[in-house]
Motif scaffolding. Sequence first.
Motif, PDB file in Angstrom:
ATOM      1  N   ARG A 107     -44.614  15.731  74.919  1.00 39.55           N
ATOM      2  CA  ARG A 107     -43.312  15.183  74.543  1.00 39.55           C
ATOM      3  C   ARG A 107     -42.943  15.603  73.118  1.00 39.55           C
ATOM      4  NH1 ARG A 107     -41.671   8.816  75.081  1.00 39.55           N
ATOM      5  NH2 ARG A 107     -39.440   9.171  75.113  1.00 39.55           N
ATOM      6  N   SER A 108     -43.911  15.541  72.195  1.00 38.14           N
ATOM      7  CA  SER A 108     -43.674  15.969  70.811  1.00 38.14           C
ATOM      8  C   SER A 108     -43.474  17.477  70.737  1.00 38.14           C
ATOM      9  CB  SER A 108     -44.844  15.570  69.912  1.00 38.14           C
ATOM     10  OG  SER A 108     -44.942  14.190  69.792  1.00 38.14           O
ATOM     11  N   SER A 111     -40.044  18.748  72.061  1.00 42.65           N
ATOM     12  CA  SER A 111     -38.821  18.107  71.581  1.00 42.65           C
ATOM     13  C   SER A 111     -37.901  19.079  70.843  1.00 42.65           C
ATOM     14  CB  SER A 111     -39.141  16.901  70.697  1.00 42.65           C
ATOM     15  OG  SER A 111     -39.861  17.294  69.560  1.00 42.65           O
ATOM     16  N   ALA A 133     -40.646  11.268  69.557  1.00 39.96           N
ATOM     17  CA  ALA A 133     -41.732  12.023  68.921  1.00 39.96           C
ATOM     18  C   ALA A 133     -41.814  11.707  67.432  1.00 39.96           C
ATOM     19  CB  ALA A 133     -41.525  13.522  69.139  1.00 39.96           C
TER      20      ALA A 133
END
Length: 179
Positions: A107-108, A111, A133
């Motif tokens: 997810r981070s 992003s 994030a």
Amino acid sequence: MIVNRYKFRENIITYNIVGMGCSAGLLATGLAKRLLQVHHNSYALIVSTESITENCYVGKDRSKFLINCLFRVGGATILLSNRSSDQNNSRYELLHAIHDNTSSSDRSYNSIFREEDNAGITGVNINKDLLAAAIDTVKANLITVGRLILSIQEKLAYQVPYITRKLLPSLNIQQYIPD
């Protein structure tokens, strides 16, 4: 460029941290702190710039225009020293340089990413996971800072209810939040 422009000595060590965006200055500060711990009676000059010239998007994909509005050209410079003679002239003392890496999270990592649009023009896409994030990263950094700066009393006031809640979940004990 700086070494050449000001004709510094040939034994100057330089590091180039590119592709790190906003965090490059913080990473450079941590690196400089560690280098100053090894090289006594030395200086470390950090020059951090952010330039989006290469990433300025000129295509037609609206999802890639946000980068043109958020980031601009900017910079900052700091001179660090571990020389005892500079202690009286210093404005600040660097106590801690922390960096918690959250890029192992998909997810981070996803992003913000660079990709081509349908016309082959490269642009940077920022998706809605950026805020989550950023929150996760700030949370991780706050935990690390808390361990470094909180007093023993504050740490104990946090740990005792935490351990009690784990051992005795039937008790409804509020978790202590450090001030």
